[in-house]
Design an enzyme around this catalytic site. Sequence first.
Site, PDB file in Angstrom:
ATOM      1  N   ARG A 252      13.281   8.179  21.341  1.00  0.00           N
ATOM      2  CA  ARG A 252      14.320   8.053  19.985  1.00  0.00           C
ATOM      3  C   ARG A 252      14.171   6.538  19.558  1.00  0.00           C
ATOM      4  NH1 ARG A 252      13.477  12.424  20.655  1.00  0.00           N
ATOM      5  NH2 ARG A 252      14.985  14.065  20.332  1.00  0.00           N
ATOM      6  N   GLU A 281      13.589   8.472   9.934  1.00  0.00           N
ATOM      7  CA  GLU A 281      12.355   9.312   9.925  1.00  0.00           C
ATOM      8  C   GLU A 281      12.728  10.406   8.719  1.00  0.00           C
ATOM      9  OE1 GLU A 281      12.103  11.384  13.417  1.00  0.00           O
ATOM     10  OE2 GLU A 281      11.836   9.450  14.757  1.00  0.00           O
ATOM     11  N   HIS A 300       6.835  11.332  15.036  1.00  0.00           N
ATOM     12  CA  HIS A 300       7.606  12.352  16.022  1.00  0.00           C
ATOM     13  C   HIS A 300       6.835  13.494  16.252  1.00  0.00           C
ATOM     14  CE1 HIS A 300      12.186  12.808  17.049  1.00  0.00           C
ATOM     15  NE2 HIS A 300      11.338  13.159  17.985  1.00  0.00           N
TER      16      HIS A 300
END
Length: 333
Positions: A252, A281, A300
């Site tokens: 993360r 993001e 991601h």
Amino acid sequence: MRQAGTARILGRATTGLRQMRIAVINDYHGLAQQAVDWQDLAAAHVLDFHGRVADADAAALLAEAEIIVTAREETRFDAALLARLPRLKLLVTHGMSNAALDLPALAARGVTVCGTALGYPMATVELAWGLVLGLVKHIAAEDRTIREGGWGAALGRGLTGRRLGLLGLGQLGEGMARVGLAFGMQVVAWSENLTAERCAACGVQLVGREALFGASDVISIHMRMSPRTRGLVGAAEIAAMRPDALLINTSRGPIVEEAALVAALREGRIGGAGLDVFSQEPLPADHPLRSLPNTLLTSHIGGRTQENFRVRYRESHEAVAAWLAGRPVRVLS
């Protein structure tokens, strides 16, 4: 690749059943409809399939939805958005945790939240090693140079005999260790509650936090996001890294102090960073990480494989059907 957009399937109301609107969002690869036959739900309900749903667009797009299926951490469901979704009764998320969901706010509004299996967790390990190899072998630069007519952009390094430092030795950390050992690397690990017994079982050496940052050639993060791990890799830890060391983060973004990392990369105080996750993001278009040459960036995608999404959409469909039948499964809130 399917472009973001909206496809609508209008269901036919079945006698005795109240029609509900179900929105499947952030399906910008079109896998939801490939993985599952939603027609059994469409017989009685209205199905909307949306591409990427930005936070700014969520309220307008989803105001009529009573059931929402969302991919992991793509749209932020906080108290402000929930106040504009008065019809929402069920939210299904990929996985069994989602940092973009305000679970207390959802519970306060009486919204049931259900999750799905992760599918194949080693996909994240595969990506982490892709980032490591991409950096040490300069794969992106080599490819770009050849396409531009050149040859021999950089001289890469080997991994045999190097030290891999793992922040966290859970399922993913153990997977990283197995590959590192196969490459002939020395593997060390640290986390707050990690034991020597656990390390020995994985063929890994337990070290202190300072030793991990100060003596590792590659540092890879495999910890859950929590108040305890937020900012765990800060300016002091980055300053302790070797000048040619690489930092890999597929966990993360907020675990790493992004400003400190950007400064170290810009000043050449570490060798590079392979990042799949970020503090914000999608990564803003003007973010400095986008222009730094000593980075390798992905969006991601660690756990986002076709195989994993098929599992998650099948279980999302199951969760919706179970809730409609009054028997919710994998309830998170």
